[in-house]
Write a protein that holds these residues in place. Structure first.
Motif, PDB file in Angstrom:
ATOM      1  N   LEU A   1       0.835  -1.209   0.000  1.00 27.27           N
ATOM      2  CA  LEU A   1       0.000   0.000   0.000  1.00 27.27           C
ATOM      3  C   LEU A   1       0.868   1.257   0.000  1.00 27.27           C
ATOM      4  O   LEU A   1       0.624   2.195  -0.768  1.00 27.27           O
ATOM      5  CB  LEU A   1      -0.931   0.009   1.214  1.00 27.27           C
ATOM      6  CG  LEU A   1      -2.105  -0.962   1.178  1.00 27.27           C
ATOM      7  CD1 LEU A   1      -2.798  -1.015   2.527  1.00 27.27           C
ATOM      8  CD2 LEU A   1      -3.090  -0.562   0.084  1.00 27.27           C
ATOM      9  N   LEU A   2       1.878   1.278   0.852  1.00 25.97           N
ATOM     10  CA  LEU A   2       2.759   2.445   0.923  1.00 25.97           C
ATOM     11  C   LEU A   2       3.533   2.633  -0.383  1.00 25.97           C
ATOM     12  O   LEU A   2       3.734   3.765  -0.842  1.00 25.97           O
ATOM     13  CB  LEU A   2       3.729   2.308   2.094  1.00 25.97           C
ATOM     14  CG  LEU A   2       3.115   2.421   3.493  1.00 25.97           C
ATOM     15  CD1 LEU A   2       4.144   2.076   4.553  1.00 25.97           C
ATOM     16  CD2 LEU A   2       2.534   3.812   3.723  1.00 25.97           C
TER      17      LEU A   2
ATOM     18  N   TRP B   1      14.489   1.192  -4.810  1.00 27.58           N
ATOM     19  CA  TRP B   1      14.320   0.155  -3.789  1.00 27.58           C
ATOM     20  C   TRP B   1      12.826  -0.065  -3.526  1.00 27.58           C
ATOM     21  O   TRP B   1      12.370  -1.213  -3.426  1.00 27.58           O
ATOM     22  CB  TRP B   1      15.052   0.549  -2.500  1.00 27.58           C
ATOM     23  CG  TRP B   1      14.833  -0.430  -1.400  1.00 27.58           C
ATOM     24  CD1 TRP B   1      15.474  -1.620  -1.202  1.00 27.58           C
ATOM     25  CD2 TRP B   1      13.872  -0.325  -0.340  1.00 27.58           C
ATOM     26  NE1 TRP B   1      14.969  -2.254  -0.087  1.00 27.58           N
ATOM     27  CE2 TRP B   1      13.981  -1.475   0.450  1.00 27.58           C
ATOM     28  CE3 TRP B   1      12.924   0.644  -0.002  1.00 27.58           C
ATOM     29  CZ2 TRP B   1      13.191  -1.689   1.574  1.00 27.58           C
ATOM     30  CZ3 TRP B   1      12.130   0.429   1.111  1.00 27.58           C
ATOM     31  CH2 TRP B   1      12.271  -0.731   1.897  1.00 27.58           C
ATOM     32  N   VAL B   2      12.052   1.026  -3.427  1.00 32.53           N
ATOM     33  CA  VAL B   2      10.606   0.894  -3.216  1.00 32.53           C
ATOM     34  C   VAL B   2       9.978   0.162  -4.396  1.00 32.53           C
ATOM     35  O   VAL B   2       9.133  -0.716  -4.211  1.00 32.53           O
ATOM     36  CB  VAL B   2       9.932   2.272  -3.014  1.00 32.53           C
ATOM     37  CG1 VAL B   2       8.412   2.144  -2.995  1.00 32.53           C
ATOM     38  CG2 VAL B   2      10.427   2.933  -1.734  1.00 32.53           C
ATOM     39  N   ARG B   3      10.411   0.498  -5.611  1.00 36.73           N
ATOM     40  CA  ARG B   3       9.871  -0.164  -6.806  1.00 36.73           C
ATOM     41  C   ARG B   3      10.119  -1.673  -6.750  1.00 36.73           C
ATOM     42  O   ARG B   3       9.220  -2.477  -7.000  1.00 36.73           O
ATOM     43  CB  ARG B   3      10.523   0.423  -8.066  1.00 36.73           C
ATOM     44  CG  ARG B   3      10.025  -0.199  -9.364  1.00 36.73           C
ATOM     45  CD  ARG B   3      10.845   0.279 -10.550  1.00 36.73           C
ATOM     46  NE  ARG B   3      12.242  -0.124 -10.489  1.00 36.73           N
ATOM     47  CZ  ARG B   3      12.688  -1.343 -10.818  1.00 36.73           C
ATOM     48  NH1 ARG B   3      11.851  -2.278 -11.243  1.00 36.73           N
ATOM     49  NH2 ARG B   3      13.983  -1.631 -10.746  1.00 36.73           N
ATOM     50  N   VAL B   4      11.332  -2.050  -6.375  1.00 38.37           N
ATOM     51  CA  VAL B   4      11.676  -3.477  -6.286  1.00 38.37           C
ATOM     52  C   VAL B   4      10.844  -4.152  -5.198  1.00 38.37           C
ATOM     53  O   VAL B   4      10.319  -5.262  -5.406  1.00 38.37           O
ATOM     54  CB  VAL B   4      13.192  -3.657  -6.042  1.00 38.37           C
ATOM     55  CG1 VAL B   4      13.536  -5.093  -5.699  1.00 38.37           C
ATOM     56  CG2 VAL B   4      13.979  -3.187  -7.266  1.00 38.37           C
ATOM     57  N   GLU B   5      10.695  -3.504  -4.064  1.00 37.03           N
ATOM     58  CA  GLU B   5       9.870  -4.066  -2.983  1.00 37.03           C
ATOM     59  C   GLU B   5       8.422  -4.225  -3.437  1.00 37.03           C
ATOM     60  O   GLU B   5       7.788  -5.236  -3.173  1.00 37.03           O
ATOM     61  CB  GLU B   5       9.924  -3.170  -1.734  1.00 37.03           C
ATOM     62  CG  GLU B   5      11.212  -3.264  -0.962  1.00 37.03           C
ATOM     63  CD  GLU B   5      11.458  -4.655  -0.383  1.00 37.03           C
ATOM     64  OE1 GLU B   5      10.575  -5.191   0.311  1.00 37.03           O
ATOM     65  OE2 GLU B   5      12.542  -5.204  -0.652  1.00 37.03           O
ATOM     66  N   ARG B   6       7.904  -3.212  -4.117  1.00 36.71           N
ATOM     67  CA  ARG B   6       6.521  -3.259  -4.605  1.00 36.71           C
ATOM     68  C   ARG B   6       6.346  -4.395  -5.599  1.00 36.71           C
ATOM     69  O   ARG B   6       5.317  -5.071  -5.619  1.00 36.71           O
ATOM     70  CB  ARG B   6       6.179  -1.917  -5.252  1.00 36.71           C
ATOM     71  CG  ARG B   6       4.736  -1.656  -5.603  1.00 36.71           C
ATOM     72  CD  ARG B   6       4.267  -1.968  -7.005  1.00 36.71           C
ATOM     73  NE  ARG B   6       5.232  -2.064  -8.048  1.00 36.71           N
ATOM     74  CZ  ARG B   6       5.389  -1.198  -9.022  1.00 36.71           C
ATOM     75  NH1 ARG B   6       4.676  -0.111  -9.067  1.00 36.71           N
ATOM     76  NH2 ARG B   6       6.279  -1.421  -9.980  1.00 36.71           N
TER      77      ARG B   6
ATOM     78  N   ARG C   1      11.142   2.677   6.543  1.00 33.70           N
ATOM     79  CA  ARG C   1      11.944   3.178   5.416  1.00 33.70           C
ATOM     80  C   ARG C   1      11.046   3.727   4.315  1.00 33.70           C
ATOM     81  O   ARG C   1      11.279   4.820   3.793  1.00 33.70           O
ATOM     82  CB  ARG C   1      12.835   2.052   4.889  1.00 33.70           C
ATOM     83  CG  ARG C   1      13.785   2.477   3.797  1.00 33.70           C
ATOM     84  CD  ARG C   1      14.727   1.350   3.425  1.00 33.70           C
ATOM     85  NE  ARG C   1      15.569   1.729   2.304  1.00 33.70           N
ATOM     86  CZ  ARG C   1      16.406   0.915   1.708  1.00 33.70           C
ATOM     87  NH1 ARG C   1      16.539  -0.334   2.136  1.00 33.70           N
ATOM     88  NH2 ARG C   1      17.129   1.323   0.680  1.00 33.70           N
ATOM     89  N   ILE C   2      10.016   2.988   3.960  1.00 31.20           N
ATOM     90  CA  ILE C   2       9.081   3.451   2.919  1.00 31.20           C
ATOM     91  C   ILE C   2       8.339   4.693   3.410  1.00 31.20           C
ATOM     92  O   ILE C   2       8.158   5.651   2.652  1.00 31.20           O
ATOM     93  CB  ILE C   2       8.094   2.347   2.504  1.00 31.20           C
ATOM     94  CG1 ILE C   2       8.847   1.143   1.924  1.00 31.20           C
ATOM     95  CG2 ILE C   2       7.092   2.872   1.471  1.00 31.20           C
ATOM     96  CD1 ILE C   2       7.987  -0.087   1.677  1.00 31.20           C
ATOM     97  N   SER C   3       7.942   4.708   4.666  1.00 31.02           N
ATOM     98  CA  SER C   3       7.241   5.869   5.229  1.00 31.02           C
ATOM     99  C   SER C   3       8.118   7.116   5.167  1.00 31.02           C
ATOM    100  O   SER C   3       7.626   8.222   4.902  1.00 31.02           O
ATOM    101  CB  SER C   3       6.830   5.595   6.672  1.00 31.02           C
ATOM    102  OG  SER C   3       5.890   4.549   6.719  1.00 31.02           O
ATOM    103  N   GLY C   4       9.418   6.949   5.400  1.00 30.30           N
ATOM    104  CA  GLY C   4      10.345   8.074   5.295  1.00 30.30           C
ATOM    105  C   GLY C   4      10.394   8.625   3.876  1.00 30.30           C
ATOM    106  O   GLY C   4      10.484   9.843   3.665  1.00 30.30           O
ATOM    107  N   ILE C   5      10.311   7.744   2.895  1.00 32.01           N
ATOM    108  CA  ILE C   5      10.308   8.168   1.496  1.00 32.01           C
ATOM    109  C   ILE C   5       8.998   8.893   1.177  1.00 32.01           C
ATOM    110  O   ILE C   5       9.006   9.900   0.454  1.00 32.01           O
ATOM    111  CB  ILE C   5      10.568   6.962   0.566  1.00 32.01           C
ATOM    112  CG1 ILE C   5      11.994   6.437   0.813  1.00 32.01           C
ATOM    113  CG2 ILE C   5      10.354   7.320  -0.896  1.00 32.01           C
ATOM    114  CD1 ILE C   5      12.288   5.080   0.213  1.00 32.01           C
ATOM    115  N   VAL C   6       7.888   8.425   1.743  1.00 35.90           N
ATOM    116  CA  VAL C   6       6.606   9.131   1.575  1.00 35.90           C
ATOM    117  C   VAL C   6       6.725  10.549   2.135  1.00 35.90           C
ATOM    118  O   VAL C   6       6.320  11.520   1.481  1.00 35.90           O
ATOM    119  CB  VAL C   6       5.442   8.367   2.261  1.00 35.90           C
ATOM    120  CG1 VAL C   6       4.181   9.229   2.330  1.00 35.90           C
ATOM    121  CG2 VAL C   6       5.151   7.055   1.541  1.00 35.90           C
TER     122      VAL C   6
END
Length: 170
Positions: free
Chosen positions: A40-41, A129-134, A156-161
């Motif tokens: 979701l993030l 990194w987020v793309r790969v995780e997604r 980590r993802i929340s920090g990017i948001v």
């Protein structure tokens, strides 16, 4: 509409993270909640990336790149010149890639931001990194067990948001 949809996903992710904190659940169950929250993030990050690209491109088309395609203009049968294969005369046609094009990818958006120096190399690596995780949502490509989702990944993802949210306010 983007902000409202993103807000709903952030709320849902928060609910899943809270659920992962429930006493008595296994690590595998926690990982499942964190996996769902991270997906979701990540969709919020992708949407915010799209909005950042949109902000840095011209309306109405929001062009981010060009592509070349070979269009067949004439085919000469192999028998004409005695060649093993048919000969083809092509024209190289260039077309624009817009963020509104069907099939535009998170990766293409990230590359555009990096290429145009809208983001740094470090920021590019964070988005990638987020793309790969997604992309771990695609089960058919997995070669290992789909576990290991943690609160640290969520943070980590929340920090990017948060970083993208600050960028959108500039």
């Amino acid at each position: 509409m983007f902000r409202k949809n993103a807000q709903r996903r952030l709320i849902a992710a928060g609910f899943l993270v809270e659920r992962a904190k429930t006493l008595g659940i296994t690590n595998a169950e926690k990982s499942s909640y964190y996996r769902s929250a991270s997906i979701l993030l990540a969709t919020v990050v992708e949407g915010m990336t799209y909005e950042l690209v949109k902000k840095h491109t011209s309306t109405p088309d929001h062009i981010i790149a060009t592509r070349s395609e070979n269009k067949v203009r004439h085919k000469i049968p192999s028998t004409t010149f005695g060649t093993p294969n048919d000969l083809v005369i092509c024209e190289c046609v260039k077309s624009h890639i817009s963020i509104k094009d069907r099939g535009i990818t998170f990766e293409q958006l990230n590359i555009f931001l990096k290429k145009e120096r809208i983001i740094t190399e470090v920021e590019y690596k964070a988005l990638d990194w987020v793309r790969v995780e997604r992309n771990k949502i695609h089960l058919q490509g997995m070669e290992t067990s789909d576990t290991g989702y943690t609160k640290a990944k969520i943070e980590r993802i929340s920090g990017i948001v948060r970083w993208l949210d600050r960028r959108s306010g500039q």
